[in-house]
Scaffold this active site. Sequence first.
Site, PDB file in Angstrom:
ATOM      1  CG  ASN A 196      -1.904  -1.126   1.174  1.00  0.00           C
ATOM      2  OD1 ASN A 196      -2.610  -1.302   0.197  1.00  0.00           O
ATOM      3  ND2 ASN A 196      -1.904  -1.923   2.212  1.00  0.00           N
ATOM      4  CE1 TYR A 197       0.213   4.461   3.629  1.00  0.00           C
ATOM      5  CE2 TYR A 197       0.361   2.235   4.515  1.00  0.00           C
ATOM      6  CZ  TYR A 197      -0.253   3.479   4.470  1.00  0.00           C
ATOM      7  OH  TYR A 197      -1.355   3.713   5.246  1.00  0.00           O
TER       8      TYR A 197
END
Length: 556
Positions: A513-514
């Site tokens: 996600n990052y």
Amino acid sequence: SSHLNKWEEERSTDGSKWRFLEHKGPVFAPPYEPLPGKVKFYYDGKPMKLSAPAEEVATFFAKMLDHEYTTKDIFRKNFFKDWRKEMTSEEKSTITDLNKCNFSEMSEYFKAQSEARKQMSKEEKQKIKEENERLLQEYGFCIMDNHKERIGNFRIEPPGLFRGRGDHPKMGMLKRRIRPEDIIINCSKDSKHPKPPPGTKWKEVRHDNKVTWLASWTENIQGSIKYIMLNPSSRIKGEKDWQKYETARRLKKCVDRIRSQYRDDWKSKEMRIRQRAVALYFIDKLALRAGNEKEEGETADTVGCCSLRVEHIKLYPKMDEQEYVVEFDFLGKDSIRYYNKIPVEKRVFKNLQLFLENKQPEDDLFDRLNTSILNKHLQELMDGLTAKVFRTYNASITLQQQLKELSCSDDSVPAKILSYNRANRAVAILCNHQRAPPKTFEKSMQNLQTKIDEKQNQLSAARKQLKAAKADHKASHDEKTVQRIEEQLMKLQVQATDREENKQIALGTSKLNYLDPRISVAWCKKYGVPIEKIYNKTQREKFAWAIDMAEKDYEF
Ligand SMILES: *[C@@H]1O[C@H](CO)[C@@H](O)[C@H](O)[C@H]1NC(C)=O
Ligand SMILES: *[C@@H]1O[C@H](CO)[C@@H](O)[C@H](O)[C@H]1NC(C)=O
Ligand SMILES: *[C@@H]1O[C@H](CO)[C@@H](O)[C@H](O)[C@H]1NC(C)=O
Ligand SMILES: *[C@@H]1O[C@H](CO)[C@@H](O)[C@H](O)[C@H]1NC(C)=O
Ligand SMILES: CC(=O)N[C@H]1CO[C@H](CO)[C@@H](O)[C@@H]1O
């Protein structure tokens, strides 16, 4: 790259996401099958036949009996409260104490069933596989514009007991069965609308082409909306992912301006501006979440930056060798504890002292600030800016810096992967993605150590043999053997280091996600590490848009 251009072309010009959407709707969990008569539930030592709704909920508890959860007070209390709601009035008046309930026969029955499943014949397994494949073919794809796209999660989760992460105050509550009447369908008007199961109705059928959900419903535990969406590998998802990282890259370009502005704002005459500026500093420096109003309050007592209370921070003008130290201790998202001690700038420290004046522990630290004010301000600073963008930016740039620092072209592939994991770990720590060490941790470390010891013995033996061969001036394969064993040993040792360092850190969340996948892809290309070593199959599908990229030197 070609992938991105393709998306640009295929997007319609009126701002909508799609022109045509057709799908079959979700697959519901199978209905409850009552237990065979011989499997009994006992209350206060006596067998008791439960009504089907009460029995179903009891089986959820029975299936978890061996789990530590069922010993926890909150879990038991929540479960019992929700269970009683499913009971008949007679059952309710009899069953008043969870401690007098005996679920052990049910539990044994489910264990036997799961054992039987493992013992299934090849033919039976094949039949199940075929049925799954049939469902996938029927429900697992939709037509979006001219493409057949894979749907991500077309099966609706069966009912059960909510667990939550950490010591979630709602653990043990009943996750209700989702029915067609709970479902909102999104599809195009001119498509074949999905049919609800016979005798049922959808809650609603909408035609909203600005959104990419196919179906949604509200789950009963947190009241959050759940969606059926496309598989991460689909074009639309990939594009969203790509946009997210592009936004983070835009932040990189203007972060200096934003920083100098919030530093000026620390001196503002207006309290609300000072508070906003200190909060923004925390979000930037600590990658804190802004705080989501919805998750707070009635749910777990979790907070984000804007909702920090006086009791969550302590100020130390001097601590150890450092000045102006702030100690944070609070429960963040999913009830994961955030604990950190960091030195801050003097002006931030003075501001914090000011914010704390005349307040009680349960008062808001930032009483002139809330999440919507902060988000509005972020929007003004940069289009599309949210607290999450700071996390994505810091995570990606940290990965890039760490990879540069740790990687060495002369290293072996396993050593390079260790470096990658270390860089990934630095990010996970930054994002506070902790985990409890897995139950099997010690055991698996022991197994690995045994293998290392064996390999070491093998190596000494091979070395001895090589020495002997050399002394005799005999030509032999021994040199090659030693080299091979050395490599194997090194691989095991790297694995052990990696696993040990990973004990309490969850890498997956930041990886998925990052971290801008283009950084990882470029790193793999540059250092000759196969992409499969970094991303497994599902991850490769999700990041297909980045893997298509050709660059070796992607600069985030
Ligand atoms: C629960 O019931 C089983 C029989 O089904 C019995 O063997 C067991 O001792 C009971 N457990 C308790 C705690 O009473
Ligand atoms: C990222 O966060 C770390 C940890 O708080 C901070 O020290 C660092 O300055 C940040 N890096 C960037 C580039 O924002
Ligand atoms: C945040 O604060 C503003 C201004 O005080 C107020 O108008 C708004 O309703 C607040 N929002 C929330 C979600 O509390
Ligand atoms: C890939 O890794 C993720 C964790 O990030 C895991 O949930 C998933 O099951 C894995 N998929 C495959 C195909 O191994
Ligand atoms: C499944 C679903 O309803 N998705 C979207 C359909 O359109 C409405 C109206 O905009 C959205 O609110 C839903 O999220």
